[in-house]
Design a protein around this motif. Structure first.
Motif, PDB file in Angstrom:
ATOM      1  N   ASP A  91      -4.985  10.601  -4.104  1.00 44.34           N
ATOM      2  CA  ASP A  91      -4.745   9.644  -3.275  1.00 44.34           C
ATOM      3  C   ASP A  91      -3.492   9.191  -2.828  1.00 44.34           C
ATOM      4  O   ASP A  91      -2.727   8.953  -3.515  1.00 44.34           O
ATOM      5  CB  ASP A  91      -5.633   8.413  -3.875  1.00 44.34           C
ATOM      6  CG  ASP A  91      -5.808   7.249  -2.781  1.00 44.34           C
ATOM      7  OD1 ASP A  91      -6.446   7.208  -2.035  1.00 44.34           O
ATOM      8  OD2 ASP A  91      -4.770   6.459  -3.082  1.00 44.34           O
ATOM      9  N   ASN A 139      -9.930  -1.733   2.158  1.00 47.63           N
ATOM     10  CA  ASN A 139      -9.449  -3.288   2.668  1.00 47.63           C
ATOM     11  C   ASN A 139     -10.132  -3.967   3.701  1.00 47.63           C
ATOM     12  O   ASN A 139      -9.623  -4.833   4.382  1.00 47.63           O
ATOM     13  CB  ASN A 139      -8.072  -3.491   2.592  1.00 47.63           C
ATOM     14  CG  ASN A 139      -7.295  -3.006   1.327  1.00 47.63           C
ATOM     15  OD1 ASN A 139      -7.334  -3.393   0.403  1.00 47.63           O
ATOM     16  ND2 ASN A 139      -6.012  -2.116   1.716  1.00 47.63           N
ATOM     17  N   GLN A 176     -12.367   2.125   0.199  1.00 44.09           N
ATOM     18  CA  GLN A 176     -11.285   1.779  -1.107  1.00 44.09           C
ATOM     19  C   GLN A 176     -10.861   0.304  -1.079  1.00 44.09           C
ATOM     20  O   GLN A 176     -10.187  -0.111  -0.116  1.00 44.09           O
ATOM     21  CB  GLN A 176     -10.172   2.890  -0.849  1.00 44.09           C
ATOM     22  CG  GLN A 176      -9.198   2.596  -1.957  1.00 44.09           C
ATOM     23  CD  GLN A 176      -8.170   3.920  -1.873  1.00 44.09           C
ATOM     24  OE1 GLN A 176      -6.806   3.456  -2.041  1.00 44.09           O
ATOM     25  NE2 GLN A 176      -8.596   5.170  -1.686  1.00 44.09           N
ATOM     26  N   SER A 178      -5.641   0.094  -8.204  1.00 44.10           N
ATOM     27  CA  SER A 178      -5.245  -0.686  -9.111  1.00 44.10           C
ATOM     28  C   SER A 178      -6.335  -1.110 -10.384  1.00 44.10           C
ATOM     29  O   SER A 178      -6.395  -2.104 -10.754  1.00 44.10           O
ATOM     30  CB  SER A 178      -4.731  -1.987  -8.737  1.00 44.10           C
ATOM     31  OG  SER A 178      -3.854  -1.606  -7.630  1.00 44.10           O
ATOM     32  N   ARG A 188       2.938  -5.294 -13.371  1.00 40.87           N
ATOM     33  CA  ARG A 188       2.921  -5.072 -11.972  1.00 40.87           C
ATOM     34  C   ARG A 188       3.955  -5.657 -11.332  1.00 40.87           C
ATOM     35  O   ARG A 188       4.440  -6.599 -11.695  1.00 40.87           O
ATOM     36  CB  ARG A 188       1.622  -5.617 -11.342  1.00 40.87           C
ATOM     37  CG  ARG A 188       0.486  -4.849 -11.941  1.00 40.87           C
ATOM     38  CD  ARG A 188      -0.787  -5.171 -11.134  1.00 40.87           C
ATOM     39  NE  ARG A 188      -1.801  -4.229 -11.640  1.00 40.87           N
ATOM     40  CZ  ARG A 188      -2.053  -2.837 -11.433  1.00 40.87           C
ATOM     41  NH1 ARG A 188      -1.398  -2.416 -10.341  1.00 40.87           N
ATOM     42  NH2 ARG A 188      -2.928  -2.186 -12.019  1.00 40.87           N
ATOM     43  N   LYS A 202      -3.190   5.707 -11.148  1.00 42.78           N
ATOM     44  CA  LYS A 202      -1.753   6.137 -10.958  1.00 42.78           C
ATOM     45  C   LYS A 202      -1.177   6.541 -12.175  1.00 42.78           C
ATOM     46  O   LYS A 202      -0.881   5.370 -13.091  1.00 42.78           O
ATOM     47  CB  LYS A 202      -0.782   5.465  -9.937  1.00 42.78           C
ATOM     48  CG  LYS A 202       0.457   5.935  -9.881  1.00 42.78           C
ATOM     49  CD  LYS A 202       1.401   4.993 -10.714  1.00 42.78           C
ATOM     50  CE  LYS A 202       3.009   5.792 -10.818  1.00 42.78           C
ATOM     51  NZ  LYS A 202       3.873   5.183 -11.856  1.00 42.78           N
ATOM     52  N   THR A 203      -0.544   7.678 -12.480  1.00 43.35           N
ATOM     53  CA  THR A 203       0.456   7.722 -13.655  1.00 43.35           C
ATOM     54  C   THR A 203       1.347   9.097 -13.301  1.00 43.35           C
ATOM     55  O   THR A 203       0.877   9.882 -12.735  1.00 43.35           O
ATOM     56  CB  THR A 203      -0.439   7.966 -15.237  1.00 43.35           C
ATOM     57  OG1 THR A 203       0.802   8.176 -16.177  1.00 43.35           O
ATOM     58  CG2 THR A 203      -1.039   9.010 -14.958  1.00 43.35           C
ATOM     59  N   ARG A 257      -0.514  10.396 -20.313  1.00 46.01           N
ATOM     60  CA  ARG A 257      -1.496   9.343 -19.755  1.00 46.01           C
ATOM     61  C   ARG A 257      -2.322   9.890 -18.777  1.00 46.01           C
ATOM     62  O   ARG A 257      -3.291   9.616 -18.396  1.00 46.01           O
ATOM     63  CB  ARG A 257      -0.957   7.950 -19.080  1.00 46.01           C
ATOM     64  CG  ARG A 257      -0.122   7.362 -20.302  1.00 46.01           C
ATOM     65  CD  ARG A 257       0.261   6.110 -19.718  1.00 46.01           C
ATOM     66  NE  ARG A 257       1.511   5.805 -19.139  1.00 46.01           N
ATOM     67  CZ  ARG A 257       2.678   6.059 -19.722  1.00 46.01           C
ATOM     68  NH1 ARG A 257       2.814   5.808 -21.014  1.00 46.01           N
ATOM     69  NH2 ARG A 257       3.922   5.793 -19.138  1.00 46.01           N
ATOM     70  N   ASN A 270      -6.059   9.459 -18.823  1.00 45.61           N
ATOM     71  CA  ASN A 270      -6.953   8.936 -17.842  1.00 45.61           C
ATOM     72  C   ASN A 270      -8.242   9.680 -17.362  1.00 45.61           C
ATOM     73  O   ASN A 270      -9.238   9.180 -16.863  1.00 45.61           O
ATOM     74  CB  ASN A 270      -6.218   8.378 -16.679  1.00 45.61           C
ATOM     75  CG  ASN A 270      -4.989   7.473 -17.077  1.00 45.61           C
ATOM     76  OD1 ASN A 270      -5.387   6.721 -18.317  1.00 45.61           O
ATOM     77  ND2 ASN A 270      -4.130   7.267 -16.322  1.00 45.61           N
TER      78      ASN A 270
HETATM   79  N1  LIG Z   1      -5.841   1.243  -0.554  1.00 40.72           N
HETATM   80  C1  LIG Z   1      -4.831   0.506  -0.901  1.00 40.72           C
HETATM   81  O1  LIG Z   1      -4.630  -0.546  -0.269  1.00 40.72           O
HETATM   82  C2  LIG Z   1      -4.154   0.824  -2.266  1.00 40.72           C
HETATM   83  C3  LIG Z   1      -3.340  -0.512  -2.949  1.00 40.72           C
HETATM   84  C4  LIG Z   1      -2.788  -0.152  -4.045  1.00 40.72           C
HETATM   85  C5  LIG Z   1      -3.054   1.149  -4.717  1.00 40.72           C
HETATM   86  N2  LIG Z   1      -3.577   2.087  -4.076  1.00 40.72           N
HETATM   87  C6  LIG Z   1      -3.923   3.380  -4.766  1.00 40.72           C
HETATM   88  O2  LIG Z   1      -4.426   3.179  -6.116  1.00 40.72           O
HETATM   89  C7  LIG Z   1      -3.584   3.880  -6.942  1.00 40.72           C
HETATM   90  C8  LIG Z   1      -3.635   3.057  -8.309  1.00 40.72           C
HETATM   91  O3  LIG Z   1      -3.135   1.973  -8.236  1.00 40.72           O
HETATM   92  P1  LIG Z   1      -1.761   1.213  -8.786  1.00 40.72           P
HETATM   93  O4  LIG Z   1      -0.832   2.223  -8.746  1.00 40.72           O
HETATM   94  O5  LIG Z   1      -1.725  -0.018  -7.908  1.00 40.72           O
HETATM   95  O6  LIG Z   1      -2.345   0.509 -10.280  1.00 40.72           O
HETATM   96  P2  LIG Z   1      -2.736   1.274 -11.497  1.00 40.72           P
HETATM   97  O7  LIG Z   1      -3.447   2.801 -11.433  1.00 40.72           O
HETATM   98  O8  LIG Z   1      -3.922   0.355 -11.920  1.00 40.72           O
HETATM   99  O9  LIG Z   1      -1.531   1.255 -12.612  1.00 40.72           O
HETATM  100  C9  LIG Z   1      -0.841   1.973 -12.545  1.00 40.72           C
HETATM  101  C10 LIG Z   1       0.397   1.661 -13.691  1.00 40.72           C
HETATM  102  O10 LIG Z   1      -0.022   2.058 -14.979  1.00 40.72           O
HETATM  103  C11 LIG Z   1       0.383   2.799 -15.803  1.00 40.72           C
HETATM  104  N3  LIG Z   1      -0.500   3.397 -16.633  1.00 40.72           N
HETATM  105  C12 LIG Z   1      -1.265   4.449 -15.899  1.00 40.72           C
HETATM  106  N4  LIG Z   1      -2.083   5.076 -16.907  1.00 40.72           N
HETATM  107  C13 LIG Z   1      -2.107   4.431 -18.019  1.00 40.72           C
HETATM  108  C14 LIG Z   1      -2.568   4.646 -19.366  1.00 40.72           C
HETATM  109  N5  LIG Z   1      -3.367   5.141 -19.557  1.00 40.72           N
HETATM  110  N6  LIG Z   1      -1.973   3.363 -20.273  1.00 40.72           N
HETATM  111  C15 LIG Z   1      -1.225   2.504 -20.150  1.00 40.72           C
HETATM  112  N7  LIG Z   1      -0.563   2.491 -18.619  1.00 40.72           N
HETATM  113  C16 LIG Z   1      -0.934   3.430 -17.764  1.00 40.72           C
HETATM  114  C17 LIG Z   1       1.342   3.453 -14.751  1.00 40.72           C
HETATM  115  O11 LIG Z   1       2.501   3.832 -15.563  1.00 40.72           O
HETATM  116  P3  LIG Z   1       3.013   5.194 -15.618  1.00 40.72           P
HETATM  117  O12 LIG Z   1       2.976   6.030 -14.419  1.00 40.72           O
HETATM  118  O13 LIG Z   1       4.345   5.247 -16.471  1.00 40.72           O
HETATM  119  O14 LIG Z   1       1.764   6.135 -16.667  1.00 40.72           O
HETATM  120  C18 LIG Z   1       1.523   2.438 -13.659  1.00 40.72           C
HETATM  121  O15 LIG Z   1       2.401   1.657 -14.003  1.00 40.72           O
HETATM  122  C19 LIG Z   1      -2.319   3.854  -6.372  1.00 40.72           C
HETATM  123  O16 LIG Z   1      -1.306   4.800  -6.896  1.00 40.72           O
HETATM  124  C20 LIG Z   1      -2.750   4.129  -4.669  1.00 40.72           C
HETATM  125  O17 LIG Z   1      -3.092   5.685  -4.765  1.00 40.72           O
HETATM  126  C21 LIG Z   1      -4.597   1.694  -2.826  1.00 40.72           C
END
Ligand SMILES: NC(=O)c1ccc[n+]([C@@H]2O[C@H](COP(=O)([O-])OP(=O)(O)OC[C@H]3O[C@@H](n4cnc5c(N)ncnc54)[C@H](OP(=O)(O)O)[C@@H]3O)[C@@H](O)[C@H]2O)c1
Length: 345
Positions: free
Chosen positions: A77, A183, A204, A231, A239, A283-284, A289, A293
């Motif tokens: 993504d 959104n 999404q 997220s 965050r 995201k990681t 991780r 995941n």
């Molecule tokens: N459509 C939209 O408007 C929109 C908005 C926001 C996000 N997104 C998409 O959704 C994806 C994910 O959302 P997000 O990045 O906001 O949040 P997320 O995936 O919920 O959280 C990412 C955070 O969690 C940590 N993490 C990952 N796996 C873990 C695990 N197993 N244990 C502990 N910590 C872990 C990561 O650190 P490390 O990297 O250090 O592991 C990072 O700090 C984004 O990358 C993007 O592609 C889309």
């Protein structure tokens, strides 16, 4: 005796290697247009700071994506605004060249940014995306927001249906296989369903234990739209460099389920999404991780366990661009004190 011990050690070593290098076979969802989406995707948004989208250093993201392909991720993504399309595309091309995958084995999702909502701008953005990824097509092109803005981030009144029709053209031109929304609220999705000539195959939205999106998910499901949850870890992780209220990794509900299934609380939350037919996109950039995941397809939560996690719901959004809340197509509820627009400061 000695040679038997040796044989056992070698077998153990092979078993360990097998477990470490095992490629997870990820199930897929059939979409409205007949194509299939892998049930988990790797998020590639690296954050935002004063300089704009945080970019990857020393090809870190490219290396994460190649490693992800090795362990079984087939869905990525990205978005024009993340500034990660180039490295994601580069990693996919590398793995195709190595013969590990074929182009059709990977599902690439990307998103149109708000500055390119006018009909003639959509094709420009699409071509820029293809140029950056170095690929002939993407699998899913999402409208990132229903909100159009001008180049200087003043509000544009471009109707998102104009944008949608231009995205339909992108399918016809073969630049993307499928199109969808991100959104959008229920009324806005309904309008696209009523007035579009191609139905959105995916939606999404933010989904995690603190915003379970029961109504919107049920609506999308009834329309045959696949929901992707962004997220997914909610308050479990920091965050914007901060801790937020809500369940953490040591929450007793999550740790007891983790213990029962021999998983981590993070895996329990991802599985909770899968069990609700939502495609998580965690995201990681951490190799351990990354494996953790995706390793969620060998167990299933019970109905009452899903319900227990649903109880964390507080309708809390972390992605709340209240600076756009006076825009005619703002999809969320308005709040009393909107934050200043980071794109205009
Ligand atoms: N459509 C939209 O408007 C929109 C908005 C926001 C996000 N997104 C998409 O959704 C994806 C994910 O959302 P997000 O990045 O906001 O949040 P997320 O995936 O919920 O959280 C990412 C955070 O969690 C940590 N993490 C990952 N796996 C873990 C695990 N197993 N244990 C502990 N910590 C872990 C990561 O650190 P490390 O990297 O250090 O592991 C990072 O700090 C984004 O990358 C993007 O592609 C889309």
């Amino acid at each position: 005796m000695r040679s038997n011990m040796c044989r056992i050690s070698i077998l153990l070593l092979l078993a360990c290697y097998g477990a470490m290098s095992a490629v997870v076979d990820v199930p897929k969802y059939k979409m409205l247009d007949g194509r299939e989406m892998p049930a988990i995707g790797l998020g590639t948004y690296l954050g935002f700071d004063k300089g704009g989208a945080v970019t990857s250093k020393d090809k870190q993201l490219r290396n994460v994506v190649t490693e992800a392909i090795d362990v079984g991720y087939r869905h990525f993504d990205t978005a024009a605004i993340y500034n990660t399309e180039s490295e994601v595309g580069e990693a996919i091309r590398m793995k195709i060249e190595e013969g590990v995958i074929k182009r059709e084995d990977v599902f690439l999702t990307t998103k149109l940014w708000n500055t390119h909502h006018k009909r003639e701008e959509v094709i420009i953005a699409m071509k820029e995306t293809l140029n950056k990824t170095g690929l002939d097509y993407v699998d899913l092109f999402l409208m990132h927001w229903p909100i159009g803005v001008n180049a200087d981030y003043t509000h544009s009144d471009t109707d998102f249906m104009e944008t949608w029709h231009a995205m339909e053209d992108m399918v016809k031109l073969g630049f993307t296989k499928s199109i969808g929304l991100s959104n959008f609220n229920k009324m806005q999705i309904q309008r696209v369903l009523n007035e579009g000539t191609i139905k959105p195959v995916a939606l999404q939205i933010e989904v995690h234990p603190q915003i379970i999106q029961e109504e919107l998910i049920a609506f999308a499901k009834a329309e045959g739209i696949v929901v992707m949850g962004y997220s997914p870890f909610g308050s479990l992780v920091m965050r914007f460099g901060m801790e937020f209220p809500g369940p953490k990794m040591d929450d007793p509900v999550l740790t007891s389920l983790a213990q029962k299934y021999g998983k981590t609380p993070a895996q329990i939350v991802l599985r909770w999404l899968v069990d609700r037919n939502v495609v998580p996109i965690p995201k990681t950039v951490n190799p351990k991780r990354l494996r953790e995941n995706i390793n969620i397809f060998d167990f299933k939560l019970e109905e009452d366990e899903i319900e227990k996690i649903n109880q964390f719901d507080s309708n809390t959004r972390y992605t709340l661009p209240s600076f756009w809340q006076t825009h005619p197509y703002y999809p969320f509820e308005q709040i009393p004190n909107p934050i200043p627009d980071p794109f205009r400061s």
